[in-house]
Design a protein around this motif. Structure first.
Motif, PDB file in Angstrom:
ATOM      1  N   TRP A 496      39.392 -24.427 -22.070  1.00  0.00           N
ATOM      2  CA  TRP A 496      40.804 -24.809 -21.321  1.00  0.00           C
ATOM      3  C   TRP A 496      40.268 -25.531 -20.084  1.00  0.00           C
ATOM      4  O   TRP A 496      41.226 -26.326 -19.464  1.00  0.00           O
ATOM      5  CB  TRP A 496      41.125 -23.386 -20.968  1.00  0.00           C
ATOM      6  CG  TRP A 496      42.107 -22.788 -22.215  1.00  0.00           C
ATOM      7  CD1 TRP A 496      41.439 -21.476 -22.933  1.00  0.00           C
ATOM      8  CD2 TRP A 496      43.028 -23.258 -22.981  1.00  0.00           C
ATOM      9  NE1 TRP A 496      42.162 -21.176 -23.897  1.00  0.00           N
ATOM     10  CE2 TRP A 496      43.063 -22.270 -24.157  1.00  0.00           C
ATOM     11  CE3 TRP A 496      43.674 -24.228 -23.062  1.00  0.00           C
ATOM     12  CZ2 TRP A 496      43.812 -22.311 -24.964  1.00  0.00           C
ATOM     13  CZ3 TRP A 496      44.610 -24.452 -23.967  1.00  0.00           C
ATOM     14  CH2 TRP A 496      44.908 -23.583 -25.068  1.00  0.00           C
ATOM     15  N   GLY A 497      39.182 -25.325 -19.240  1.00  0.00           N
ATOM     16  CA  GLY A 497      38.979 -26.020 -18.128  1.00  0.00           C
ATOM     17  C   GLY A 497      38.807 -27.567 -18.508  1.00  0.00           C
ATOM     18  O   GLY A 497      39.116 -28.480 -17.712  1.00  0.00           O
ATOM     19  N   MET A 498      38.162 -27.902 -19.747  1.00  0.00           N
ATOM     20  CA  MET A 498      38.050 -29.195 -20.074  1.00  0.00           C
ATOM     21  C   MET A 498      39.178 -29.931 -20.324  1.00  0.00           C
ATOM     22  O   MET A 498      39.429 -31.090 -20.067  1.00  0.00           O
ATOM     23  CB  MET A 498      36.718 -29.276 -21.099  1.00  0.00           C
ATOM     24  CG  MET A 498      36.643 -30.557 -21.742  1.00  0.00           C
ATOM     25  SD  MET A 498      37.795 -31.236 -23.032  1.00  0.00           S
ATOM     26  CE  MET A 498      37.728 -30.089 -24.319  1.00  0.00           C
ATOM     27  N   GLY A 634      41.234 -27.063 -13.570  1.00  0.00           N
ATOM     28  CA  GLY A 634      40.227 -27.110 -14.654  1.00  0.00           C
ATOM     29  C   GLY A 634      38.805 -26.848 -14.234  1.00  0.00           C
ATOM     30  O   GLY A 634      38.245 -26.192 -15.023  1.00  0.00           O
ATOM     31  N   GLY A 635      38.523 -27.448 -13.231  1.00  0.00           N
ATOM     32  CA  GLY A 635      37.304 -26.951 -12.924  1.00  0.00           C
ATOM     33  C   GLY A 635      37.108 -25.655 -12.394  1.00  0.00           C
ATOM     34  O   GLY A 635      36.072 -25.018 -12.618  1.00  0.00           O
ATOM     35  N   VAL A 636      38.204 -24.809 -11.786  1.00  0.00           N
ATOM     36  CA  VAL A 636      38.071 -23.437 -11.237  1.00  0.00           C
ATOM     37  C   VAL A 636      38.221 -22.762 -12.448  1.00  0.00           C
ATOM     38  O   VAL A 636      37.337 -21.556 -12.692  1.00  0.00           O
ATOM     39  CB  VAL A 636      39.565 -23.303 -10.298  1.00  0.00           C
ATOM     40  CG1 VAL A 636      39.385 -21.806 -10.107  1.00  0.00           C
ATOM     41  CG2 VAL A 636      39.135 -23.978  -9.189  1.00  0.00           C
ATOM     42  N   VAL A 639      34.862 -22.065 -14.284  1.00  0.00           N
ATOM     43  CA  VAL A 639      34.036 -20.942 -13.726  1.00  0.00           C
ATOM     44  C   VAL A 639      34.250 -19.782 -14.015  1.00  0.00           C
ATOM     45  O   VAL A 639      33.134 -19.038 -13.997  1.00  0.00           O
ATOM     46  CB  VAL A 639      34.231 -21.341 -11.926  1.00  0.00           C
ATOM     47  CG1 VAL A 639      33.460 -20.090 -11.126  1.00  0.00           C
ATOM     48  CG2 VAL A 639      33.967 -22.670 -11.453  1.00  0.00           C
ATOM     49  N   LEU A 640      35.540 -19.513 -14.646  1.00  0.00           N
ATOM     50  CA  LEU A 640      35.639 -18.103 -14.898  1.00  0.00           C
ATOM     51  C   LEU A 640      35.128 -17.697 -16.410  1.00  0.00           C
ATOM     52  O   LEU A 640      35.310 -16.425 -16.910  1.00  0.00           O
ATOM     53  CB  LEU A 640      37.337 -18.045 -14.875  1.00  0.00           C
ATOM     54  CG  LEU A 640      37.936 -18.244 -13.714  1.00  0.00           C
ATOM     55  CD1 LEU A 640      39.585 -17.886 -13.838  1.00  0.00           C
ATOM     56  CD2 LEU A 640      37.378 -17.092 -12.540  1.00  0.00           C
ATOM     57  N   ASP A 641      34.456 -18.700 -16.848  1.00  0.00           N
ATOM     58  CA  ASP A 641      33.962 -18.404 -18.327  1.00  0.00           C
ATOM     59  C   ASP A 641      32.969 -17.219 -18.364  1.00  0.00           C
ATOM     60  O   ASP A 641      32.155 -17.252 -17.297  1.00  0.00           O
ATOM     61  CB  ASP A 641      33.316 -19.435 -18.727  1.00  0.00           C
ATOM     62  CG  ASP A 641      33.037 -19.468 -20.461  1.00  0.00           C
ATOM     63  OD1 ASP A 641      32.439 -18.623 -20.610  1.00  0.00           O
ATOM     64  OD2 ASP A 641      33.680 -20.263 -21.245  1.00  0.00           O
ATOM     65  N   ARG A 642      33.203 -16.259 -19.017  1.00  0.00           N
ATOM     66  CA  ARG A 642      32.432 -15.203 -19.066  1.00  0.00           C
ATOM     67  C   ARG A 642      30.778 -15.183 -19.116  1.00  0.00           C
ATOM     68  O   ARG A 642      30.061 -14.450 -18.688  1.00  0.00           O
ATOM     69  CB  ARG A 642      32.781 -14.113 -19.932  1.00  0.00           C
ATOM     70  CG  ARG A 642      32.814 -14.107 -21.337  1.00  0.00           C
ATOM     71  CD  ARG A 642      33.176 -13.176 -22.038  1.00  0.00           C
ATOM     72  NE  ARG A 642      33.341 -13.188 -23.371  1.00  0.00           N
ATOM     73  CZ  ARG A 642      34.250 -13.713 -24.204  1.00  0.00           C
ATOM     74  NH1 ARG A 642      35.360 -13.935 -23.527  1.00  0.00           N
ATOM     75  NH2 ARG A 642      34.052 -13.819 -25.641  1.00  0.00           N
ATOM     76  N   ARG A 643      30.295 -16.440 -19.905  1.00  0.00           N
ATOM     77  CA  ARG A 643      28.967 -16.263 -20.020  1.00  0.00           C
ATOM     78  C   ARG A 643      28.299 -16.970 -18.751  1.00  0.00           C
ATOM     79  O   ARG A 643      27.240 -16.374 -18.606  1.00  0.00           O
ATOM     80  CB  ARG A 643      28.942 -17.636 -21.091  1.00  0.00           C
ATOM     81  CG  ARG A 643      28.799 -18.983 -20.514  1.00  0.00           C
ATOM     82  CD  ARG A 643      28.667 -20.062 -21.706  1.00  0.00           C
ATOM     83  NE  ARG A 643      28.697 -21.286 -21.374  1.00  0.00           N
ATOM     84  CZ  ARG A 643      29.740 -22.087 -21.323  1.00  0.00           C
ATOM     85  NH1 ARG A 643      31.110 -21.549 -21.964  1.00  0.00           N
ATOM     86  NH2 ARG A 643      29.704 -23.468 -21.126  1.00  0.00           N
ATOM     87  N   TYR A 644      28.907 -17.191 -17.791  1.00  0.00           N
ATOM     88  CA  TYR A 644      28.288 -17.154 -16.368  1.00  0.00           C
ATOM     89  C   TYR A 644      28.112 -16.018 -15.523  1.00  0.00           C
ATOM     90  O   TYR A 644      27.313 -16.298 -14.639  1.00  0.00           O
ATOM     91  CB  TYR A 644      29.286 -18.404 -15.387  1.00  0.00           C
ATOM     92  CG  TYR A 644      29.029 -19.740 -16.199  1.00  0.00           C
ATOM     93  CD1 TYR A 644      28.229 -20.516 -16.580  1.00  0.00           C
ATOM     94  CD2 TYR A 644      30.674 -20.269 -16.238  1.00  0.00           C
ATOM     95  CE1 TYR A 644      28.503 -21.690 -17.258  1.00  0.00           C
ATOM     96  CE2 TYR A 644      30.780 -21.549 -16.817  1.00  0.00           C
ATOM     97  CZ  TYR A 644      29.560 -22.139 -17.313  1.00  0.00           C
ATOM     98  OH  TYR A 644      29.962 -23.631 -17.873  1.00  0.00           O
ATOM     99  N   ARG A 645      28.758 -15.046 -16.121  1.00  0.00           N
ATOM    100  CA  ARG A 645      28.338 -13.767 -15.575  1.00  0.00           C
ATOM    101  C   ARG A 645      27.560 -12.782 -16.009  1.00  0.00           C
ATOM    102  O   ARG A 645      26.995 -11.727 -15.897  1.00  0.00           O
ATOM    103  CB  ARG A 645      29.881 -13.055 -15.485  1.00  0.00           C
ATOM    104  CG  ARG A 645      30.769 -13.646 -14.589  1.00  0.00           C
ATOM    105  CD  ARG A 645      31.898 -12.939 -14.275  1.00  0.00           C
ATOM    106  NE  ARG A 645      32.604 -12.376 -15.626  1.00  0.00           N
ATOM    107  CZ  ARG A 645      33.864 -13.282 -16.256  1.00  0.00           C
ATOM    108  NH1 ARG A 645      34.082 -14.439 -15.357  1.00  0.00           N
ATOM    109  NH2 ARG A 645      34.349 -12.776 -17.287  1.00  0.00           N
TER     110      ARG A 645
END
Length: 662
Positions: A496-498, A634-636, A639-645
């Protein structure tokens, strides 16, 4: 006492930054856990002391302590309290302190939110950021201390803040811009840490991606705020002038955009590893270059902060050391890295590579246009001006070509894809874009315009390609496939950010082409009860009076505006005179709208009570900044994508055989 506490806080922050820069790096090299453990508390302590220093400087402004040279030069007792706060970063010394504070804030955030990283990796990342902080804190203490006193000759009052900066936009614009500038230091630190530690695999890119996206989002908002401020504050009605200082913020944004896409490929496919590291170095180096241009005295601009060559020399040395050392490390480490994965000409890999190359070409084009006049001048080879004709002639067609490939990318598959299949997917989108773009200009302006058609074609190409990709992702493939709603819910925040990022580009393109081709402007002379018509609007000066502001006197005109087929309203353009600085300023009257702005600037008094007015109608101008906000959102969101956590890298990200990915 407060200024001395501020100086002490800066010294303590420098001491902690030096420990943060050295001890954890040595500990990582010698595998000493205790030494590596110094990184986090030193980052916290440095941030705490810099926050204290910033608060002490803010207190000096609010208390009108004119014994502090920086306060005396940039504030006045009549200045409203909120402008006293913005004056903290309104000139050189305070803005560098804000730079250092934000850098320490990023270090603090990395130390808190990246605890899942391998201990040696986190130690190296924070150590690199400590070295950068040390350089800037030395710069502050040696050349730009905001707490320097004027004792014993303390002035009775200050000089005042530059009236151009007494505006809400300039309260929030510099912090946002610095959050972006400085935020790229994080991906730079990750890249160097990966090089030094020999971890140049795909895992470091997954750790660095959210920080890069966040920094890019802040920089996008910062640039948009600067454009918005120039539009309504400077009185000329433009939104971009290709000023060298404007370019200084655009350069890292362009390189950062390429970096975001390159990080995605490296994480997903394990390719472009060296290219991604080089882009990380290039992006942060351009941030430092922008700092040098603004603070060295080589530029004369309303955006520039300082004109002291000694300060410029210090930053130039810091830039040289940073770029030189990082490129040396890259040259030593990069040849050992091999990307085993290949890809076809019509794959997403190839299209993203082409996008990267185009973005770098655009960046270099802007860089050359910005630096070439400065280089000639410094070598006494003459003075030349490189302005909008150069940038528009090169930037516009390159950006148009970039948009073509941006539309292709989302629908292509990774690794391999037949060109015929990609063409089939995009044929309907391309045809619809061509038809709509050919018709709309005739309906809007009554006269067909090639520039508008091409711009709308590019914007529609992006939007329809995104819509085609979204439909393709949620469409049931076979019997038993999840329904559309279920498939929609499974789409990741990164996707969705893209989508939002590319949509924002399309919205901005619409704003650019419409306001550039359909703006109406007229300079008129208007007296009491006189009427003039511009663009179908009737303007009547119904009143004129003087008023007193908190630190200025203003001549205010009351202009009654009758738009075609709508109710009348009033606008109040002003001509202000700031008493402390003895400077006149224009305060523009705006009637904003989603599809058109009405813009009225009061000029000079002619005679017999008549005044000159600049009246402009700016269609779709707000879409410029709306598009930027959509991009930043979109950039923010990405960041919320769970794979980064996740606490460990996914297996695909660290695999030594990216060929297995499709």
């Amino acid at each position: 006492m407060i200024p001395e506490l501020g100086s002490y806080s800066l010294i303590m922050a420098l001491a902690m930054a030096l420990v943060q820069a050295s001890v954890p790096m040595i500990g990582a090299a010698q595998r000493r856990p205790l030494w590596m453990a110094f990184a986090q508390p030193m980052a916290w302590g440095q941030f705490a002391f810099l926050a204290l220093a910033f608060l002490f400087l803010a207190a000096s402004f609010l208390l009108d302590d004119f014994s502090v040279a920086y306060v005396a030069h940039n504030a006045n007792s009549m200045l409203p309290w909120y402008y006293k706060l913005s004056a903290v970063w309104g000139s050189h010394e305070g803005s560098v302190l804000l730079w250092a504070l934000i850098l320490s804030g990023w270090s603090f955030a990395v130390s808190v939110f990246s605890r899942h990283l391998p201990r040696d990796m986190l130690a190296r990342v924070l150590a690199v950021m400590g070295w950068i902080s040390s350089g800037f804190l030395l710069f502050i203490l040696m050349t730009s201390n905001p707490f320097s006193r004027l004792l014993p000759n303390v002035p009775a009052d200050g000089n005042d803040l530059n009236p151009l900066l007494q505006d809400f936009g300039l309260i929030i614009h510099p912090p946002m811009l610095y959050m972006g500038y400085v935020g790229f230091s994080v991906v730079f630190a990750f890249a160097l840490a990966a090089l030094i530690g020999g971890r140049l695999d795909a895992a470091w890119t997954r750790w660095a991606r959210p920080w890069t996206n966040l920094a890019w989002a802040f920089l996008t908002v910062g640039i948009a705020l600067g454009s918005w401020w120039a539009y309504y504050e400077l009185g000329w009605g433009g939104w971009w002038f290709w000023d060298p200082v404007e370019n200084a913020s655009l350069l890292p944004w362009l390189a950062g955009t390429a970096l975001i896409h390159s990080l995605a490929v490296t994480e997903k496919r394990g390719t472009f590893k060296n290219w991604t590291v080089l882009l990380a170095i290039f992006t942060f180096s351009l941030s430092l270059l922008g700092t040098f241009l603004v603070r060295s005295g080589v530029l004369t601009s309303v955006h520039a902060f300082a004109n002291d060559p000694a300060r410029g020399t210090f930053i130039l040395i810091l830039l040289g050391i940073t770029v030189g050392l990082s490129l040396t490390i890259f040259a030593l480490r990069a040849p050992r890295v091999v990307s085993a994965s290949g890809f076809g000409w019509f794959s997403r890999d190839a299209l993203l590579l082409i996008n990267n190359i185009l973005l770098v070409i655009i960046t270099v084009t802007v860089l050359l246009g910005t630096l070439y006049p400065l280089l000639l001048d410094s070598l006494d080879l003459g003075k030349i001006s490189v302005g909008p004709p150069y940038f528009n002639a090169l930037f516009v067609p390159l950006t148009a070509l970039l948009c073509v490939f941006m539309g292709l990318g989302p629908l292509a598959r990774w690794k391999r894809m037949p060109g015929r299949e990609l063409g089939k997917r995009l044929a309907l989108s391309a045809l619809a874009a061509v038809v709509i773009a050919a018709i709309v200009p005739s309906l809007y302006g009554g006269k067909w315009n090639l520039g508008v058609s091409v711009g709308l074609l590019l914007a529609l190409w992006l939007v329809l390609s995104l819509a085609r990709d979204l439909i393709h992702r949620i469409r049931p493939r076979h019997e038993g496939s999840p329904g559309r709603w279920t498939a929609l819910k499974k789409l990741t925040p990164a996707y969705w950010g893209m989508l939002l990022g590319h949509l924002g580009v399309a919205v901005t393109i619409v704003g650019v082409v419409m306001v550039s081709n359909y703006s109406a402007e007229q300079n008129v002379r208007l007296g009491p009860e006189e009427t003039v018509e511009v663009g179908g609007y009737r303007f009547t000066m119904t009143d004129f009076n003087e008023r007193r502001g908190p630190n200025y006197l203003a001549d205010t005109a009351t202009i009654e505006v009758v738009p075609p087929g709508r109710h009348a309203f009033e606008l109040y353009p002003e001509k202000r005179f700031y008493q402390a600085s003895r400077m006149p300023m224009t305060d523009v009257a705006l009637r904003p709208g989603l599809f058109s702005d009405l813009y009225v600037a009061l000029g000079d008094e002619v005679d017999d009570g008549d005044w000159s007015l600049r009246i402009q109608i700016k269609p779709f101008v707000r879409w410029l900044w709306l598009g930027a906000l959509i991009m930043a959102a979109g950039g923010v969101l990405a960041v919320l994508d769970r794979r980064y956590r996740r606490r460990t890298a996914p297996r695909a990200a660290v695999t030594s055989s990216p060929e297995a990915l499709s």
